[in-house]
Design a protein around this motif. Sequence first.
Motif, PDB file in Angstrom:
ATOM      1  N   PHE A 237     -20.197  72.706 -32.236  1.00 13.90           N
ATOM      2  CA  PHE A 237     -20.186  74.022 -31.311  1.00 13.90           C
ATOM      3  C   PHE A 237     -19.367  75.230 -31.452  1.00 13.90           C
ATOM      4  CE2 PHE A 237     -21.356  70.394 -28.342  1.00 13.90           C
ATOM      5  CZ  PHE A 237     -22.586  70.196 -28.655  1.00 13.90           C
ATOM      6  N   TRP A 238     -18.198  75.024 -32.265  1.00  8.63           N
ATOM      7  CA  TRP A 238     -17.573  76.109 -32.930  1.00  8.63           C
ATOM      8  C   TRP A 238     -16.899  75.538 -33.871  1.00  8.63           C
ATOM      9  CZ3 TRP A 238     -16.385  74.694 -27.492  1.00  8.63           C
ATOM     10  CH2 TRP A 238     -15.185  74.044 -27.177  1.00  8.63           C
ATOM     11  N   ALA A 239     -16.305  76.543 -34.835  1.00  6.79           N
ATOM     12  CA  ALA A 239     -15.511  76.347 -36.006  1.00  6.79           C
ATOM     13  C   ALA A 239     -14.231  77.059 -35.836  1.00  6.79           C
ATOM     14  CB  ALA A 239     -16.238  76.510 -36.962  1.00  6.79           C
ATOM     15  N   TRP A 240     -13.121  76.739 -36.595  1.00  2.86           N
ATOM     16  CA  TRP A 240     -11.890  77.388 -36.916  1.00  2.86           C
ATOM     17  C   TRP A 240     -11.953  78.149 -38.110  1.00  2.86           C
ATOM     18  CZ3 TRP A 240      -8.730  78.720 -32.969  1.00  2.86           C
ATOM     19  CH2 TRP A 240      -8.967  78.093 -31.844  1.00  2.86           C
ATOM     20  N   ALA A 241     -11.194  79.016 -38.266  1.00  2.00           N
ATOM     21  CA  ALA A 241     -11.232  79.673 -39.637  1.00  2.00           C
ATOM     22  C   ALA A 241     -10.079  78.906 -40.542  1.00  2.00           C
ATOM     23  CB  ALA A 241     -10.509  81.136 -39.499  1.00  2.00           C
ATOM     24  N   PRO A 242     -10.139  78.494 -41.745  1.00  4.25           N
ATOM     25  CA  PRO A 242      -9.371  77.712 -42.571  1.00  4.25           C
ATOM     26  C   PRO A 242      -8.022  78.571 -42.704  1.00  4.25           C
ATOM     27  CG  PRO A 242     -11.028  78.655 -43.914  1.00  4.25           C
ATOM     28  CD  PRO A 242     -11.448  79.383 -42.454  1.00  4.25           C
ATOM     29  N   ASN A 243      -6.837  77.648 -42.791  1.00  4.77           N
ATOM     30  CA  ASN A 243      -5.496  78.068 -43.197  1.00  4.77           C
ATOM     31  C   ASN A 243      -5.033  79.178 -41.974  1.00  4.77           C
ATOM     32  OD1 ASN A 243      -5.731  76.949 -45.606  1.00  4.77           O
ATOM     33  ND2 ASN A 243      -6.775  78.662 -46.770  1.00  4.77           N
ATOM     34  N   ASP A 244      -5.251  78.845 -40.745  1.00  4.77           N
ATOM     35  CA  ASP A 244      -4.603  79.472 -39.525  1.00  4.77           C
ATOM     36  C   ASP A 244      -3.589  79.072 -39.271  1.00  4.77           C
ATOM     37  OD1 ASP A 244      -5.135  81.474 -37.884  1.00  4.77           O
ATOM     38  OD2 ASP A 244      -6.343  80.517 -36.513  1.00  4.77           O
ATOM     39  N   GLY A 245      -2.452  78.534 -40.002  1.00  2.00           N
ATOM     40  CA  GLY A 245      -1.428  78.036 -39.354  1.00  2.00           C
ATOM     41  C   GLY A 245      -1.340  76.470 -39.267  1.00  2.00           C
ATOM     42  N   PRO A 246       0.000  76.127 -38.765  1.00  3.87           N
ATOM     43  CA  PRO A 246      -0.005  74.625 -38.396  1.00  3.87           C
ATOM     44  C   PRO A 246      -0.972  73.839 -37.490  1.00  3.87           C
ATOM     45  CG  PRO A 246       2.034  75.559 -38.506  1.00  3.87           C
ATOM     46  CD  PRO A 246       0.932  76.907 -38.348  1.00  3.87           C
ATOM     47  N   ALA A 247      -1.492  72.815 -37.850  1.00  6.44           N
ATOM     48  CA  ALA A 247      -2.544  72.316 -36.949  1.00  6.44           C
ATOM     49  C   ALA A 247      -2.618  71.051 -36.606  1.00  6.44           C
ATOM     50  CB  ALA A 247      -4.172  72.489 -37.536  1.00  6.44           C
ATOM     51  N   VAL A 248      -2.998  70.428 -35.481  1.00  2.00           N
ATOM     52  CA  VAL A 248      -3.120  68.800 -35.246  1.00  2.00           C
ATOM     53  C   VAL A 248      -4.475  68.253 -34.990  1.00  2.00           C
ATOM     54  CG1 VAL A 248      -2.417  67.352 -33.472  1.00  2.00           C
ATOM     55  CG2 VAL A 248      -0.885  69.055 -34.174  1.00  2.00           C
ATOM     56  N   ASN A 249      -5.164  67.341 -35.793  1.00  2.00           N
ATOM     57  CA  ASN A 249      -6.513  67.133 -35.511  1.00  2.00           C
ATOM     58  C   ASN A 249      -7.340  68.291 -35.958  1.00  2.00           C
ATOM     59  OD1 ASN A 249      -5.732  64.602 -34.627  1.00  2.00           O
ATOM     60  ND2 ASN A 249      -5.580  65.407 -32.170  1.00  2.00           N
ATOM     61  N   GLY A 250      -6.879  69.215 -36.765  1.00  2.00           N
ATOM     62  CA  GLY A 250      -7.747  70.309 -37.257  1.00  2.00           C
ATOM     63  C   GLY A 250      -7.789  71.619 -36.231  1.00  2.00           C
ATOM     64  N   ILE A 251      -6.872  71.496 -35.259  1.00  2.00           N
ATOM     65  CA  ILE A 251      -6.816  72.414 -34.306  1.00  2.00           C
ATOM     66  C   ILE A 251      -5.591  73.221 -34.540  1.00  2.00           C
ATOM     67  CG2 ILE A 251      -7.111  73.121 -31.918  1.00  2.00           C
ATOM     68  CD1 ILE A 251      -9.557  71.608 -33.216  1.00  2.00           C
ATOM     69  N   PRO A 252      -5.469  74.570 -34.656  1.00  2.00           N
ATOM     70  CA  PRO A 252      -4.181  75.345 -34.732  1.00  2.00           C
ATOM     71  C   PRO A 252      -3.417  75.193 -33.287  1.00  2.00           C
ATOM     72  CG  PRO A 252      -6.122  76.715 -35.381  1.00  2.00           C
ATOM     73  CD  PRO A 252      -6.761  75.399 -34.864  1.00  2.00           C
ATOM     74  N   LEU A 253      -2.167  75.110 -33.706  1.00  2.00           N
ATOM     75  CA  LEU A 253      -1.235  74.795 -32.563  1.00  2.00           C
ATOM     76  C   LEU A 253      -1.412  75.886 -31.920  1.00  2.00           C
ATOM     77  CD1 LEU A 253       1.953  73.317 -34.371  1.00  2.00           C
ATOM     78  CD2 LEU A 253       0.121  72.105 -32.726  1.00  2.00           C
ATOM     79  N   THR A 254      -1.575  77.340 -32.375  1.00  2.00           N
ATOM     80  CA  THR A 254      -1.565  78.510 -31.495  1.00  2.00           C
ATOM     81  C   THR A 254      -2.658  78.308 -30.316  1.00  2.00           C
ATOM     82  OG1 THR A 254      -3.350  79.335 -33.204  1.00  2.00           O
ATOM     83  CG2 THR A 254      -1.081  80.068 -33.418  1.00  2.00           C
ATOM     84  N   ASN A 255      -3.701  77.563 -30.759  1.00  2.00           N
ATOM     85  CA  ASN A 255      -4.834  77.213 -29.794  1.00  2.00           C
ATOM     86  C   ASN A 255      -4.074  76.433 -28.505  1.00  2.00           C
ATOM     87  OD1 ASN A 255      -7.571  77.241 -28.742  1.00  2.00           O
ATOM     88  ND2 ASN A 255      -7.100  74.777 -28.940  1.00  2.00           N
TER      89      ASN A 255
END
Length: 384
Positions: A237-255
């Motif tokens: 349904f949506w996608a994150w840009a690659p190499n967007d900082g530290p992530a958990v389960n593929g989701i950036p911590l900034t989110n």
Amino acid sequence: MRLGPGPFGGPPAGSPGGGRADHVDDRKVDDRKKASGAQATDGRRPSVNHTGVPKGRATATSSRPRRSTAGGRPGGPVAGALPWLAAAAVVAVQIPYPLLAAGGSGRAWLTAAQVLAFFTASASHAARRRGWGFTARYLTLAVALGLLVEAAGLRTGWPFGRYAYTDGLGPEIVGVPVIIPLAWSMMAYPALLFGRHAATAVSGTGVAVRAVTALVGGMLLAGWDLFLDPRMIAEGFWAWAPNDGPAVNGIPLTNTAGWLVVGALLVAVVDRVPGPTRGRGTAGGAIDVEHAGAAGPPAAGWPAGDGVPLLLVCWTYGSWLLACVAFFGQPLVALTGGVGMGLPLLLAAVGGSRRWRTRARAAAPARPQARQELPDATSPDPPR
């Protein structure tokens, strides 16, 4: 001094039964009252009972059915049943979701149906419980803020990070699927109530109460997204840009940080909306009337009229845990989401329990103090 009868045929002036010179016999007064009542009846003037209300007219305590309750809240059996029916629809739609093929149109349709049913449950319950005025303002603020932050995030990467929606969620407004702002608003309402319930344990100024409400509500929204985001990515349904900082389960911590900030801001703004169950505290802060006891301070226990939001949040939490472990094969998502969403739920539970203990101690009768025996001065061996 004149002791004869008065000029109007009454008792003599100055006698025990006498009065002023204009004394009128009581029987004449009664006759005049009867004549006045007959004249009012002939003139079709409404008679007045002892309460000052014209007889024969409907009063506020009349048995005539009303379409709405006080404060502009919808009344009737349909309005009372609609939140529960919508909540039942949420449960019914979510049950077959993990049984359908991943990435298929069936899950997309069920996702939209879940959001619409949850939105209907929150909106109808808010209207029923807190009135049309509160509901209109709350929905306007939640939908507008949700759309604004999503549109800004798509174009600037702030405050969540860089991401993009696909066409899997249906019609869009300024690049944001329509159901996304509805999802923000559907969950903001129970987050507000859980935040207020957690804040009942705070004994301080209105600023402290509102801060706890906003923080716990924001934590609930951010914890919910720890379940939601990885699943929606897997569904395409949506996608994150690659190499967007530290992530958990593929989701950036900034989110997660963005959800916490925006969620707390959203709950804080909606918390300022006046409603019939929102009173004023002694320190200038607002308190929930449904949490208040006879003495004024918040009472213990989840408000009896707010069962629908409680059910929806508990179902959302439990169903996500079960689905991630048993159906989706995402135990780490279950762990992070379980901790992230479980913490604010725990705070709300602890807040209600602490308030209950405080009120229980205040209501408990004081224990009689043991009587101290004084030494007898005449005793040959007084106690030392």
